[in-house]
Design a protein around this motif. Structure first.
Motif, PDB file in Angstrom:
ATOM      1  N   TYR A  53       0.852  -1.185   0.000  1.00 59.54           N
ATOM      2  CA  TYR A  53       0.000   0.000   0.000  1.00 59.54           C
ATOM      3  C   TYR A  53       0.885   1.230   0.000  1.00 59.54           C
ATOM      4  O   TYR A  53       1.931   1.255   0.649  1.00 59.54           O
ATOM      5  N   GLY A  54       0.448   2.266  -0.715  1.00 60.24           N
ATOM      6  CA  GLY A  54       1.219   3.487  -0.850  1.00 60.24           C
ATOM      7  C   GLY A  54       0.883   4.522   0.196  1.00 60.24           C
ATOM      8  O   GLY A  54       0.061   4.291   1.085  1.00 60.24           O
ATOM      9  N   PRO A  55       1.494   5.702   0.100  1.00 62.68           N
ATOM     10  CA  PRO A  55       1.301   6.777   1.072  1.00 62.68           C
ATOM     11  C   PRO A  55      -0.152   7.213   1.235  1.00 62.68           C
ATOM     12  O   PRO A  55      -0.540   7.685   2.288  1.00 62.68           O
ATOM     13  N   THR A  56      -0.968   7.046   0.219  1.00 62.87           N
ATOM     14  CA  THR A  56      -2.371   7.451   0.327  1.00 62.87           C
ATOM     15  C   THR A  56      -3.247   6.317   0.852  1.00 62.87           C
ATOM     16  O   THR A  56      -4.451   6.477   0.960  1.00 62.87           O
ATOM     17  N   GLY A  57      -2.642   5.168   1.154  1.00 63.65           N
ATOM     18  CA  GLY A  57      -3.407   4.019   1.628  1.00 63.65           C
ATOM     19  C   GLY A  57      -3.968   3.165   0.510  1.00 63.65           C
ATOM     20  O   GLY A  57      -4.671   2.204   0.735  1.00 63.65           O
ATOM     21  N   TYR A 101       5.154   3.506   2.752  1.00 59.35           N
ATOM     22  CA  TYR A 101       4.620   2.345   2.052  1.00 59.35           C
ATOM     23  C   TYR A 101       4.559   1.209   3.060  1.00 59.35           C
ATOM     24  O   TYR A 101       5.418   1.113   3.939  1.00 59.35           O
ATOM     25  N   THR A 102       3.546   0.354   2.953  1.00 58.13           N
ATOM     26  CA  THR A 102       3.447  -0.766   3.878  1.00 58.13           C
ATOM     27  C   THR A 102       3.286  -2.082   3.133  1.00 58.13           C
ATOM     28  O   THR A 102       2.665  -2.136   2.076  1.00 58.13           O
ATOM     29  N   CYS A 103       3.860  -3.107   3.715  1.00 61.08           N
ATOM     30  CA  CYS A 103       3.701  -4.481   3.245  1.00 61.08           C
ATOM     31  C   CYS A 103       2.747  -5.136   4.229  1.00 61.08           C
ATOM     32  O   CYS A 103       3.007  -5.150   5.440  1.00 61.08           O
ATOM     33  N   ARG A 104       1.632  -5.654   3.727  1.00 60.22           N
ATOM     34  CA  ARG A 104       0.589  -6.215   4.601  1.00 60.22           C
ATOM     35  C   ARG A 104       0.212  -7.624   4.161  1.00 60.22           C
ATOM     36  O   ARG A 104       0.302  -7.960   2.996  1.00 60.22           O
ATOM     37  N   VAL A 105      -0.244  -8.396   5.119  1.00 61.84           N
ATOM     38  CA  VAL A 105      -0.710  -9.752   4.865  1.00 61.84           C
ATOM     39  C   VAL A 105      -2.121  -9.861   5.408  1.00 61.84           C
ATOM     40  O   VAL A 105      -2.404  -9.431   6.529  1.00 61.84           O
ATOM     41  N   SER A 106      -3.015 -10.438   4.617  1.00 62.83           N
ATOM     42  CA  SER A 106      -4.389 -10.671   5.047  1.00 62.83           C
ATOM     43  C   SER A 106      -4.602 -12.160   5.230  1.00 62.83           C
ATOM     44  O   SER A 106      -4.029 -12.967   4.508  1.00 62.83           O
ATOM     45  N   SER A 107      -5.462 -12.516   6.172  1.00 67.90           N
ATOM     46  CA  SER A 107      -5.779 -13.923   6.365  1.00 67.90           C
ATOM     47  C   SER A 107      -7.241 -14.161   6.018  1.00 67.90           C
ATOM     48  O   SER A 107      -7.992 -13.227   5.760  1.00 67.90           O
ATOM     49  N   ILE A 115       3.395  -6.023   8.053  1.00 70.70           N
ATOM     50  CA  ILE A 115       4.663  -6.711   8.235  1.00 70.70           C
ATOM     51  C   ILE A 115       5.835  -5.737   8.250  1.00 70.70           C
ATOM     52  O   ILE A 115       6.736  -5.841   9.071  1.00 70.70           O
ATOM     53  N   LYS A 116       5.826  -4.794   7.318  1.00 70.92           N
ATOM     54  CA  LYS A 116       6.942  -3.859   7.236  1.00 70.92           C
ATOM     55  C   LYS A 116       6.474  -2.516   6.701  1.00 70.92           C
ATOM     56  O   LYS A 116       5.604  -2.449   5.864  1.00 70.92           O
ATOM     57  N   ARG A 117       7.083  -1.467   7.219  1.00 72.16           N
ATOM     58  CA  ARG A 117       6.827  -0.100   6.756  1.00 72.16           C
ATOM     59  C   ARG A 117       8.096   0.420   6.093  1.00 72.16           C
ATOM     60  O   ARG A 117       9.197   0.167   6.575  1.00 72.16           O
ATOM     61  N   PHE A 118       7.909   1.149   5.006  1.00 73.37           N
ATOM     62  CA  PHE A 118       9.029   1.741   4.290  1.00 73.37           C
ATOM     63  C   PHE A 118       8.766   3.237   4.188  1.00 73.37           C
ATOM     64  O   PHE A 118       7.681   3.650   3.808  1.00 73.37           O
TER      65      PHE A 118
END
Length: 121
Positions: A53-57, A101-107, A115-118
């Motif tokens: 996901y980017g800066p605007t979500g 920017y965020t790295c996300r995991v959905s279940s 998981i991680k923010r950049f």
């Protein structure tokens, strides 16, 4: 600040649960260069797909390229090199691309884990 408020409201009224298992990294590139965001999933998530996901979500990249404008499809590329490693490659970076920017995991139960923010500068 507004993004954080909107995300908080979304999480509050959403049936999904948002948790965090994240770390943070600063990525610095010059205008016109390529930025690579590498997200190594913890072992318990290694069989899941990561989304960026980017800066605007806004969801930036999926394996099918959906949710992207035609211009963005050539700039944002999602790579899956190992079962646990997902990377977002952003080419031709501009000043407008700066932000978190965020790295996300959905279940399956709609739980969302960051998981991680950049921080792209």
């Amino acid at each position: 600040m507004i993004l954080r408020i909107l995300i908080s409201i979304f999480v509050l009224f959403s049936p999904s649960i948002c948790s965090s298992d994240d770390s943070s990294e600063t990525v610095s590139v010059n205008t016109g260069e390529t930025a690579t965001f590498i997200c190594d999933l913890p072992e318990r998530y290694s069989n899941r797909r990561a989304d960026f996901y980017g800066p605007t979500g806004r969801l930036l990249a999926t394996s099918t390229g959906e949710n992207l404008d035609s211009d963005d499809r050539t700039r944002f590329v999602l790579e899956h090199t190992y079962a646990w490693t997902w990377s977002l490659i952003l080419s031709d970076v501009s000043d407008d691309d700066a932000g978190e920017y965020t790295c996300r995991v959905s279940s399956a139960d709609r739980t969302l884990t960051i998981i991680k923010r950049f921080n792209l500068t």
